[in-house]
Scaffold this motif. Sequence first.
Motif, PDB file in Angstrom:
ATOM      1  N   GLY A   1       0.781  -1.228   0.000  1.00 24.86           N
ATOM      2  CA  GLY A   1       0.000   0.000   0.000  1.00 24.86           C
ATOM      3  C   GLY A   1       0.812   1.276   0.000  1.00 24.86           C
ATOM      4  N   ASP A   2       2.133   1.181   0.130  1.00 23.82           N
ATOM      5  CA  ASP A   2       2.967   2.378   0.262  1.00 23.82           C
ATOM      6  C   ASP A   2       4.080   2.395  -0.775  1.00 23.82           C
ATOM      7  OD1 ASP A   2       1.558   3.404   2.454  1.00 23.82           O
ATOM      8  OD2 ASP A   2       2.689   2.170   3.853  1.00 23.82           O
ATOM      9  N   CYS A   3       4.810   3.514  -0.768  1.00 29.05           N
ATOM     10  CA  CYS A   3       6.006   3.658  -1.598  1.00 29.05           C
ATOM     11  C   CYS A   3       7.240   3.575  -0.699  1.00 29.05           C
ATOM     12  CB  CYS A   3       6.001   4.990  -2.338  1.00 29.05           C
ATOM     13  SG  CYS A   3       4.711   5.142  -3.594  1.00 29.05           S
ATOM     14  N   PHE A   4       8.326   3.063  -1.244  1.00 26.15           N
ATOM     15  CA  PHE A   4       9.600   2.944  -0.535  1.00 26.15           C
ATOM     16  C   PHE A   4      10.711   3.456  -1.438  1.00 26.15           C
ATOM     17  CE2 PHE A   4       6.770   0.035   1.481  1.00 26.15           C
ATOM     18  CZ  PHE A   4       7.173  -0.078   2.796  1.00 26.15           C
ATOM     19  N   ILE A   5      11.763   3.958  -0.826  1.00 27.00           N
ATOM     20  CA  ILE A   5      12.930   4.395  -1.578  1.00 27.00           C
ATOM     21  C   ILE A   5      14.104   3.501  -1.199  1.00 27.00           C
ATOM     22  CG2 ILE A   5      14.615   6.247  -1.910  1.00 27.00           C
ATOM     23  CD1 ILE A   5      12.322   8.220  -1.593  1.00 27.00           C
ATOM     24  N   VAL A   6      14.603   2.783  -2.179  1.00 25.85           N
ATOM     25  CA  VAL A   6      15.792   1.945  -1.997  1.00 25.85           C
ATOM     26  C   VAL A   6      16.983   2.797  -2.430  1.00 25.85           C
ATOM     27  CG1 VAL A   6      16.916  -0.229  -2.577  1.00 25.85           C
ATOM     28  CG2 VAL A   6      14.410  -0.106  -2.524  1.00 25.85           C
ATOM     29  N   ASP A   7      17.728   3.285  -1.459  1.00 24.59           N
ATOM     30  CA  ASP A   7      18.829   4.222  -1.710  1.00 24.59           C
ATOM     31  C   ASP A   7      20.142   3.454  -1.689  1.00 24.59           C
ATOM     32  OD1 ASP A   7      20.586   6.292  -1.889  1.00 24.59           O
ATOM     33  OD2 ASP A   7      19.997   7.279  -0.014  1.00 24.59           O
ATOM     34  N   LEU A   8      20.731   3.286  -2.871  1.00 25.91           N
ATOM     35  CA  LEU A   8      21.995   2.550  -2.996  1.00 25.91           C
ATOM     36  C   LEU A   8      23.153   3.478  -3.356  1.00 25.91           C
ATOM     37  CD1 LEU A   8      20.705  -0.613  -4.913  1.00 25.91           C
ATOM     38  CD2 LEU A   8      20.928  -0.253  -2.444  1.00 25.91           C
ATOM     39  N   GLY A   9      23.022   4.742  -3.000  1.00 23.40           N
ATOM     40  CA  GLY A   9      24.114   5.688  -3.234  1.00 23.40           C
ATOM     41  C   GLY A   9      24.054   6.291  -4.615  1.00 23.40           C
ATOM     42  N   LYS A  10      24.737   5.650  -5.561  1.00 23.27           N
ATOM     43  CA  LYS A  10      24.751   6.209  -6.914  1.00 23.27           C
ATOM     44  C   LYS A  10      23.466   5.905  -7.675  1.00 23.27           C
ATOM     45  CE  LYS A  10      27.288   2.276  -8.932  1.00 23.27           C
ATOM     46  NZ  LYS A  10      26.225   1.827  -9.859  1.00 23.27           N
ATOM     47  N   ASP A  11      22.668   4.958  -7.157  1.00 20.33           N
ATOM     48  CA  ASP A  11      21.385   4.610  -7.771  1.00 20.33           C
ATOM     49  C   ASP A  11      20.286   4.669  -6.713  1.00 20.33           C
ATOM     50  OD1 ASP A  11      22.370   3.917 -10.444  1.00 20.33           O
ATOM     51  OD2 ASP A  11      23.321   2.220  -9.425  1.00 20.33           O
ATOM     52  N   ILE A  12      19.216   5.388  -7.028  1.00 22.63           N
ATOM     53  CA  ILE A  12      18.090   5.541  -6.112  1.00 22.63           C
ATOM     54  C   ILE A  12      16.848   5.000  -6.812  1.00 22.63           C
ATOM     55  CG2 ILE A  12      16.675   7.177  -4.794  1.00 22.63           C
ATOM     56  CD1 ILE A  12      19.093   9.088  -4.840  1.00 22.63           C
ATOM     57  N   TYR A  13      16.180   4.034  -6.171  1.00 20.22           N
ATOM     58  CA  TYR A  13      15.005   3.399  -6.758  1.00 20.22           C
ATOM     59  C   TYR A  13      13.766   3.745  -5.927  1.00 20.22           C
ATOM     60  CZ  TYR A  13      18.494   0.601  -9.211  1.00 20.22           C
ATOM     61  OH  TYR A  13      19.561   0.198  -9.975  1.00 20.22           O
ATOM     62  N   GLN A  14      12.742   4.237  -6.596  1.00 20.32           N
ATOM     63  CA  GLN A  14      11.455   4.471  -5.940  1.00 20.32           C
ATOM     64  C   GLN A  14      10.556   3.276  -6.238  1.00 20.32           C
ATOM     65  OE1 GLN A  14       9.360   8.188  -6.791  1.00 20.32           O
ATOM     66  NE2 GLN A  14       7.394   7.131  -6.565  1.00 20.32           N
ATOM     67  N   TRP A  15      10.298   2.472  -5.196  1.00 17.27           N
ATOM     68  CA  TRP A  15       9.477   1.262  -5.348  1.00 17.27           C
ATOM     69  C   TRP A  15       8.037   1.600  -5.010  1.00 17.27           C
ATOM     70  CZ3 TRP A  15       6.310  -1.803  -2.353  1.00 17.27           C
ATOM     71  CH2 TRP A  15       6.071  -3.109  -2.792  1.00 17.27           C
ATOM     72  N   CYS A  16       7.105   1.297  -5.915  1.00 19.49           N
ATOM     73  CA  CYS A  16       5.695   1.639  -5.729  1.00 19.49           C
ATOM     74  C   CYS A  16       4.877   0.368  -5.546  1.00 19.49           C
ATOM     75  CB  CYS A  16       5.164   2.404  -6.943  1.00 19.49           C
ATOM     76  SG  CYS A  16       6.087   3.921  -7.295  1.00 19.49           S
ATOM     77  N   GLY A  17       4.262   0.248  -4.375  1.00 19.81           N
ATOM     78  CA  GLY A  17       3.416  -0.905  -4.107  1.00 19.81           C
ATOM     79  C   GLY A  17       2.229  -0.957  -5.049  1.00 19.81           C
ATOM     80  N   SER A  18       1.727  -2.166  -5.295  1.00 17.77           N
ATOM     81  CA  SER A  18       0.643  -2.336  -6.263  1.00 17.77           C
ATOM     82  C   SER A  18      -0.652  -1.662  -5.820  1.00 17.77           C
ATOM     83  CB  SER A  18       0.386  -3.834  -6.501  1.00 17.77           C
ATOM     84  OG  SER A  18       0.064  -4.488  -5.265  1.00 17.77           O
ATOM     85  N   GLU A  19      -0.781  -1.336  -4.513  1.00 24.60           N
ATOM     86  CA  GLU A  19      -2.011  -0.721  -4.005  1.00 24.60           C
ATOM     87  C   GLU A  19      -1.856   0.775  -3.721  1.00 24.60           C
ATOM     88  OE1 GLU A  19      -2.959  -2.962  -0.548  1.00 24.60           O
ATOM     89  OE2 GLU A  19      -3.218  -4.854  -1.629  1.00 24.60           O
ATOM     90  N   CYS A  20      -0.676   1.351  -3.948  1.00 20.17           N
ATOM     91  CA  CYS A  20      -0.507   2.786  -3.685  1.00 20.17           C
ATOM     92  C   CYS A  20      -1.153   3.585  -4.812  1.00 20.17           C
ATOM     93  CB  CYS A  20       0.972   3.153  -3.536  1.00 20.17           C
ATOM     94  SG  CYS A  20       1.904   3.179  -5.072  1.00 20.17           S
ATOM     95  N   ASN A  21      -1.530   4.815  -4.530  1.00 22.37           N
ATOM     96  CA  ASN A  21      -2.230   5.608  -5.542  1.00 22.37           C
ATOM     97  C   ASN A  21      -1.297   6.640  -6.174  1.00 22.37           C
ATOM     98  OD1 ASN A  21      -2.347   8.122  -3.947  1.00 22.37           O
ATOM     99  ND2 ASN A  21      -3.751   6.977  -2.642  1.00 22.37           N
TER     100      ASN A  21
END
Length: 740
Positions: free
Chosen positions: A181-201
């Motif tokens: 239901g939420d979004c998460f940020i996977v911060d790997l330094g030189k690469d930043i990924y915004q992960w979006c849950g299937s139920e987030c709007n």
Amino acid sequence: MESCRLLWIINGNNSTLFLYVPGIMVFHKEFQNAGKEPGLQIWRIEKMDLKPVPKQLQGNFFTGDAYVVLYTTSAPSYNVHMWLGNECSQDEGGAAAIFAMQLDDHLGGAPVQYREVQNNESVTFLGYFKTGIKYKQGGVASGFQHVVTNDMNVKRLLHIKGRRAIRATEVNMSWASFNRGDCFIVDLGKDIYQWCGSECNRFERLKASEVAIGIRDNERNGRASLEMVEDGAEPQAVLAALGPKPNIPAGSPDDETTDRSNQKKGTLYMVSDAAGSMKTSLVAQSSPFKQEMLTPTECYILDNGVDSKIFLWKGPNANTEERKAAMKVAEQFIKDKNYPKNTQVSDLELAPGGETTLFKQFFSNWKDKDQTTGPGQAYSIGRIAKVSQVPFDASSLHSNKTMAAQHGMVDDGSGKVQIWRVEGGDKIPVDPSSYGQFYGGDCYLILYTYRQGSREQHIIYTWQGLKCTQDELAASAFLTVKLDDSMGGSPVQVRVTQGQEPAHLMSLFKGKPMIIHMGGTSRKGGQSQTGSTRLFHIRQSSTRATRAVEVEPTASQLNTNDVFVLKSPGGLFQWKGVAASEEEMAALFLTDWYLSVSLHRAAGFWSALGGKKDYQTSKSLQKTVKPPRLFGCSNKTGRLIAEEVPGDFTQSDLATDDVMLLDTWEQVFVWIGNDANEVERNGADKIAKDYVDSDPSGRRGTPVITIKQGFEPPTFTGWFQAWDAKMWDTDPLDRIRARF
């Protein structure tokens, strides 16, 4: 006389010493430039000392630390916040309190002080960080520092929560921290990924993207790459960092709710020094309060604990011991009431007239110093105002949206007017010769048509008399919706209660006053017998539109700020208050009364009113300019709730999948986003009504205006800086992706 005091904080081998002398404080060197320029300044408590937080990292807070935050406006005015992380030590919290007191003294006692606790910050505090607050694990004791670097070896996971107030909390770097239901940020330094849950709007995706962009631009100096990742389409780099992906659980509802039945309830206590110890005594059990309950020689606690808020009001002439001890009394008060330890405390130690809007809303008659009245309203803005008053000029209505919004005028009222009276469940046309005459026993529909550029626009005013029947009230609402539907749903709807007419409605009658009869009806053959003695209250709006309202014919109804007309068997009398304007006097001559009745100025006036009585003689009855407030109404959590948008809101805060409430104090707008669901659309009007009815100041009958996305009038758009009529022509997510 108060004696000198030493304030000495010791922690192991480190200590900080302050000398307090009445009227003199030896201030920390970090405060030398405090408050000299508008903006935000933040210090962290490090080994019982103050260290500034770099501007690029403001909004990052270590959960094991305490902070002192100063916000300075251009007025200037000041807010001082003491922020406590969930894992900070008692010594660090105590040091933050002393530094906050020292900063307050350094700024002459003018700041409003706030006590903030992680995850329960005030709306004022959250408003400083529009792209969200980031909670980072650890603190000084763990060796973590606020340092701007280009370190590309960072490895962390941030959980993004909130639709209005955005919080990014560092959590364990594990799939176990995720939910759909939420979004998460996977911060790997030189690469930043915004992960979006299937139920987030969509709106949550937008807010999470702002956090991710802020990390790249401020913490990596723009040297990291960004990528938005969908649930189920994780790249190899994410899987390598987190391991094999298990089944992800569903999201849980947000904890942030606004319970309108409790949020605005307050109790007022006085703080006094009884037998050498500070005690509280009850002044008033429930709001709304009267301003005169606050004595300048005393200190008070306004208890809004049901909404986790406590206000301290310190009278300018209160003794020093009470003023200094008030915060400790408030903290003990929280313990005695068994309120949560994260209850917010606002310390209003300031000059008279500097009280916050959130404090003043609990008082039904709050008036600020030097307020005046009349069409040339002179607003005493003081040092806390967020809104600059714009004088009314009808010729610039279409070009000056800020003026149009503040005065509630979409145009000068010269468009087409049609009026119907609600009768027998249907709408009956009103004779145009009687336009402008409204009776308290009736309900009316007023359709106003005007042009805005090349487009034809419509407003439906639903005027509801105070003495109409419940059936007529229900019929007026039904007929309004029916008329709106017949016009394709494009009109703006404005519900008006008798006595609360907005300036624009008053301006529709070709220069003549709007005359409101106390009761009776305009139905053919159904008029009730009017009294032989009738008193009308004449007042102009800031736009110079005039309203004549019938009131009880008694001297206690008089007001020194206005003009009154008395119609009696003995003749017609005019009464002008000493603070009334000449323009209001001139407006009388536009009424039909002056065409057939000779004017009497004094003889028999008091006897016609039943004798002379006390009446309002204060010259400070005009309303202040109050900052507008924006709320989002959403049932995304499974229940329909309203949540305030923190800080200075913008057009981008209007969530197209929600219904929004904009409270400008004179009127409340209900804005319906195109993607709002039926529950939100159908429930928003009730939330607006409950919002007004639960106002602790006791206001009632405030006009509620319903508008739809894409059909916003300037009275709405003018409250938003740089409104872009084409903003929603492009998908907001596409615009945000372009910044990745």
